[in-house]
Design an enzyme around this catalytic site. Structure first.
Site, PDB file in Angstrom:
ATOM      1  N   LYS A 110       0.863  -1.185   0.000  1.00  0.00           N
ATOM      2  CA  LYS A 110       0.000   0.000   0.000  1.00  0.00           C
ATOM      3  C   LYS A 110       0.898   1.234   0.000  1.00  0.00           C
ATOM      4  O   LYS A 110       1.721   1.394   0.898  1.00  0.00           O
ATOM      5  CB  LYS A 110      -0.885  -0.039   1.257  1.00  0.00           C
ATOM      6  CG  LYS A 110      -1.984   0.987   1.262  1.00  0.00           C
ATOM      7  CD  LYS A 110      -2.986   0.654   2.369  1.00  0.00           C
ATOM      8  CE  LYS A 110      -4.011   1.758   2.530  1.00  0.00           C
ATOM      9  NZ  LYS A 110      -4.995   1.420   3.556  1.00  0.00           N
ATOM     10  N   ASP A 249     -16.546  -0.078  -0.298  1.00  0.00           N
ATOM     11  CA  ASP A 249     -15.241  -0.586  -0.750  1.00  0.00           C
ATOM     12  C   ASP A 249     -14.373  -0.983   0.438  1.00  0.00           C
ATOM     13  O   ASP A 249     -13.323  -1.600   0.245  1.00  0.00           O
ATOM     14  CB  ASP A 249     -14.504   0.454  -1.608  1.00  0.00           C
ATOM     15  CG  ASP A 249     -14.294   1.763  -0.869  1.00  0.00           C
ATOM     16  OD1 ASP A 249     -15.289   2.376  -0.473  1.00  0.00           O
ATOM     17  OD2 ASP A 249     -13.120   2.165  -0.675  1.00  0.00           O
TER      18      ASP A 249
HETATM   19  P1  AMP Z   1      -9.213   4.462   1.065  1.00  0.00           P
HETATM   20  O1  AMP Z   1      -9.520   5.781   1.704  1.00  0.00           O
HETATM   21  O2  AMP Z   1      -7.838   3.954   1.383  1.00  0.00           O
HETATM   22  O3  AMP Z   1     -10.275   3.437   1.299  1.00  0.00           O
HETATM   23  O4  AMP Z   1      -9.175   4.779  -0.500  1.00  0.00           O
HETATM   24  C1  AMP Z   1     -10.269   5.172  -1.280  1.00  0.00           C
HETATM   25  C2  AMP Z   1      -9.888   5.212  -2.729  1.00  0.00           C
HETATM   26  O5  AMP Z   1      -8.949   6.273  -2.984  1.00  0.00           O
HETATM   27  C3  AMP Z   1      -9.222   3.952  -3.241  1.00  0.00           C
HETATM   28  O6  AMP Z   1      -9.621   3.737  -4.571  1.00  0.00           O
HETATM   29  C4  AMP Z   1      -7.761   4.283  -3.152  1.00  0.00           C
HETATM   30  O7  AMP Z   1      -6.986   3.487  -4.010  1.00  0.00           O
HETATM   31  C5  AMP Z   1      -7.756   5.746  -3.560  1.00  0.00           C
HETATM   32  N1  AMP Z   1      -6.593   6.482  -3.041  1.00  0.00           N
HETATM   33  C6  AMP Z   1      -6.352   6.846  -1.762  1.00  0.00           C
HETATM   34  N2  AMP Z   1      -5.183   7.506  -1.671  1.00  0.00           N
HETATM   35  C7  AMP Z   1      -4.644   7.552  -2.900  1.00  0.00           C
HETATM   36  C8  AMP Z   1      -3.431   8.103  -3.461  1.00  0.00           C
HETATM   37  N3  AMP Z   1      -2.531   8.733  -2.712  1.00  0.00           N
HETATM   38  N4  AMP Z   1      -3.223   7.942  -4.789  1.00  0.00           N
HETATM   39  C9  AMP Z   1      -4.115   7.319  -5.560  1.00  0.00           C
HETATM   40  N5  AMP Z   1      -5.269   6.789  -5.109  1.00  0.00           N
HETATM   41  C10 AMP Z   1      -5.549   6.897  -3.786  1.00  0.00           C
HETATM   42 MG    MG Z   2     -10.693   1.652   0.719  1.00  0.00          MG
END
Ligand code: AMP
Ligand code: MG
Length: 484
Positions: A110, A249
Site C-alpha cells: 500500500k 469498498d
Molecule cells: P481508502 O480511503 O484507502 O479506502 O481509498 C479510497 C480510494 O482512494 C481507493 O480507490 C484508493 O486506491 C484511492 N486512493 C487513496 N489515496 C490515494 C493516493 N494517494 N493515490 C491514488 N489513489 C488513492
Molecule cells: Mg478503501
C-alpha cells in the site's frame, strides 16, 4: 518449491477475467528501510523472517519477489452513499502466498506508486497513516477481532506531498483476500452475468467452501457474508472501535476489518462518537456501525439479485427477507457479547435492562468505556467518585445479584469478563502522539512502546499504567484524518 525468503506464490485472482484487475508494477523508491517489521507474523506465514528482515527492498518496486505477479484490483464503492469507480489507486497486490499452515494470504503493497486506478492521486502513502494501519490492525488482531494484518512498514526515502511534504512509506498488508462489496458492485456494473457468477464461485471457493453445493449459491453467500459482518461489527462494538469510513469498498467478503483511515477507539462511552474529519454527518459514528453495515449489505445484495432468482420480484423478495433478519441476528449476538462483558451465563429476562442501564449510566457520566468494564472485574471497585453515586451502587447490587444466580462459580464469570474486556486499547491520543513523533522527528520509540503495550491486551495491568489512561483534557484528540 518455496522461493527465496520462503514465499510460495499461487496467484489465483489473476486468473479471473481481465476486467477485474490490471497488471501493474510497484515503482522504485530511493532508499528502502524497514520502520517496522512484524517478525511474529512473518513466522506465522512460514517466511524466513531473519533473512527477510535484512531486505526492505523486497517490499518496494526495487526488487521483485520471485513468483509475484503484481496487479491492481478493480472495484467500485459507495462513498458516503454515492457510487463511484475506485480500484487500487495506491495499492498493488503482489500475489497470494500459501503458508505452511495451509492458509492463502494476499500480500499487498500500500503506497507502492501509481496504478491505472489512481485517478488524480500520486499512488503514494505517508508514514503516519501507514503506521496507524500497522498499529490498529495488529491491535485488533490480538483483541481477537478479524482483520487484515501488517507485515511491515518500509520507509521509501522519498517525500510525499500532502498539505506539506511528509516522509513516504509503504505498508505491506496481509489479508485473507481483498475482495470487497465494492468488487461485486464493480463486477455487477459490467453487465456480464457470467463474470459475476465467476466472482461468486471464486469467493465461495476461497472463503466459504462449505457452500459449494448450495442450491442458491448467491443467497447462501449473501447470508454467510452477513453473518461474518455481524460478528465483525459486534467485535468492534465490544472494544469501542470506530472504523470511521465504512464505505462499501471498505467491507470485505472475508469478514476482516480493512482500510484503517481515520479510525479510532472511543474513550468515554457515547454512541454518537465520531473522530473522522470527513464524516460531518456522523454517518459512521460508533452507534451507527450496525445499521450502516446492514445498509452496506443491502448494496451487496443488489449485486446478486440476478443470480438469486431469474424472476426479479422473486429475487428481491428473497434478498429482502434475508436482509431483514439482520436486526434480529445482530441483537442476539450483541446481547450475547454484552452478557460476556458482564460475566453472565445463561439469559434472564432482566438482562436487557441490566445492560442498557449500565450503558445509559456510562453515557450520562462520560465514563470510560474500556476502564468501566475492566474495573468491574476487581473484587472491590477502584476508588473513583463515579462509583459512589446511588445510581451506580444500585446498578451494581442488581448486577451482583444476577451474578449470584449464575449456575457457574464466580471465577468462571471473572474469567469470561477478563477475556472480553481489554485492559489496554490503542488510546487515540497515544496513537496520535506516536505517529507525530515518528513523522515529525523520525522518533519511533513511542510507536514501539505502544505496540509493546498492546501486545497482550487482556492481561492485568496496574490501574495507574499510562497505557490504561484516557486522554487528559489537554491531550484529547477530537478529530482524525485519512491522510491519503
Ligand atoms: P481508502 O480511503 O484507502 O479506502 O481509498 C479510497 C480510494 O482512494 C481507493 O480507490 C484508493 O486506491 C484511492 N486512493 C487513496 N489515496 C490515494 C493516493 N494517494 N493515490 C491514488 N489513489 C488513492
Ligand atoms: Mg478503501
Amino acid at each position: 518449491m518455496p522461493s527465496a525468503f520462503g514465499f510460495r506464490f499461487d496467484n489465483t485472482y489473476r486468473r479471473l477475467p481481465a476486467p477485474l484487475f490490471s497488471d501493474c508494477s510497484p515503482q522504485s523508491v530511493s532508499t528502502p528501510q524497514f520502520v517496522l517489521f512484524n517478525d511474529r507474523l512473518a513466522q506465522e506465514m512460514g517466511l524466513d523472517s531473519k533473512a527477510l528482515s535484512a531486505h526492505p527492498e523486497m517490499f518496494t518496486g526495487n526488487a521483485p519477489l520471485e513468483g509475484s505477479e503484481p496487479i491492481a484490483q478493480a472495484y467500485a464503492g459507495h462513498q458516503f452513499g454515492n457510487l463511484t469507480m475506485l480500484g487500487d489507486g495506491r495499492a498493488i497486490l503482489l500475489g497470494e502466498h500459501l503458508g505452511d499452515d495451509g492458509q492463502r494470504r494476499d500480500i499487498q503493497l500500500k503506497g507502492a506508486g501509481r496504478t491505472p486506478f489512481s485517478r488524480g492521486g500520486d499512488g503514494r502513502a505517508a508514514l503516519g497513516p501507514m503506521l496507524r494501519e500497522y498499529l490498529i490492525s495488529e491491535a485488533l488482531h490480538v483483541l481477537n477481532i478479524p482483520t487484515t494484518r501488517s507485515l511491515a512498514v518500509t520507509a521509501t526515502g522519498d517525500s510525499v506531498l500532502r498539505e506539506s511534504p511528509l516522509p513516504g512509506a509503504i505498508l505491506t498488508r496481509v489479508a485473507a483476500s481483498h475482495i470487497r462489496v465494492g468488487t461485486f458492485q464493480y463486477a455487477a456494473g459490467q453487465q456480464d452475468p457470467a463474470l459475476l457468477e465467476q466472482l461468486v464461485d471464486y469467493t465461495i471457493a476461497r472463503h466459504y467452501p462449505a457452500l459449494k453445493g448450495a442450491e442458491n449459491k448467491a443467497l447462501a453467500l449473501f447470508e454467510a457474508v452477513m453473518d461474518q459482518q455481524i460478528d465483525l461489527v459486534v467485535g468492534w462494538m465490544r472494544v469501542g472501535f470506530i472504523h470511521g469510513v465504512l464505505n462499501t469498498d471498505n467491507v470485505t467478503l472475508s469478514g476482516e476489518s480493512i482500510d484503517f483511515g481515520p479510525c479510532a477507539f472511543m474513550d468515554s462511552f457515547d454512541p454518537n462518537t465520531v473522530f473522522s474529519s470527513i464524516d460531518r454527518q456522523g454517518r459512521y459514528a460508533y452507534g451507527n456501525q450496525p445499521s450502516i453495515t446492514q445498509w452496506n449489505l443491502g448494496r451487496f445484495a443488489e449485486t446478486l439479485l440476478g443470480l438469486m432468482d431469474e424472476n426479479t420480484d422473486a429475487a428481491i423478495e428473497k434478498a429482502t427477507h434475508s436482509l431483514k433478519s439482520f436486526s434480529q441476528r445482530y441483537e442476539e449476538k450483541w446481547h450475547a457479547m454484552m452478557g460476556k462483558k458482564l460475566g453472565l451465563f445463561g439469559s434472564e429476562a432482566e438482562d436487557d435492562a441490566l445492560i442498557a442501564d449500565l450503558l445509559t449510566w456510562m453515557h450520562e457520566q462520560n465514563a470510560d468505556y474500556t476502564n468501566t468494564f475492566r474495573d468491574l472485574i476487581n473484587e472491590s471497585l477502584p476508588d473513583r467518585e463515579q462509583y459512589q453515586s446511588d445510581a451506580f451502587q444500585h446498578w451494581h447490587q442488581r448486577w451482583q445479584a444476577r451474578l449470584g444466580r449464575n449456575r457457574k462459580p464466580l471465577a468462571s464469570s471473572l474469567c469470561l469478563m477478563r477475556n472480553h474486556n481489554p485492559a489496554v486499547i490503542p488510546r487515540n491520543h497515544l496513537v496520535e502522539q506516536a505517529l507525530e513523533a515518528a513523522s515529525d522527528n523520525n522518533d519511533l520509540a513511542p510507536t514501539r512502546a505502544l505496540l509493546a503495550a498492546l501486545a497482550d491486551p487482556y492481561a492485568d495491568r496496574d490501574i495507574d499504567d499510562p497505557y490504561r489512561q484516557p486522554a487528559a483534557p489537554g491531550e484529547r484528540v477530537y478529530q482524525t484524518f485519512c491522510g491519503t
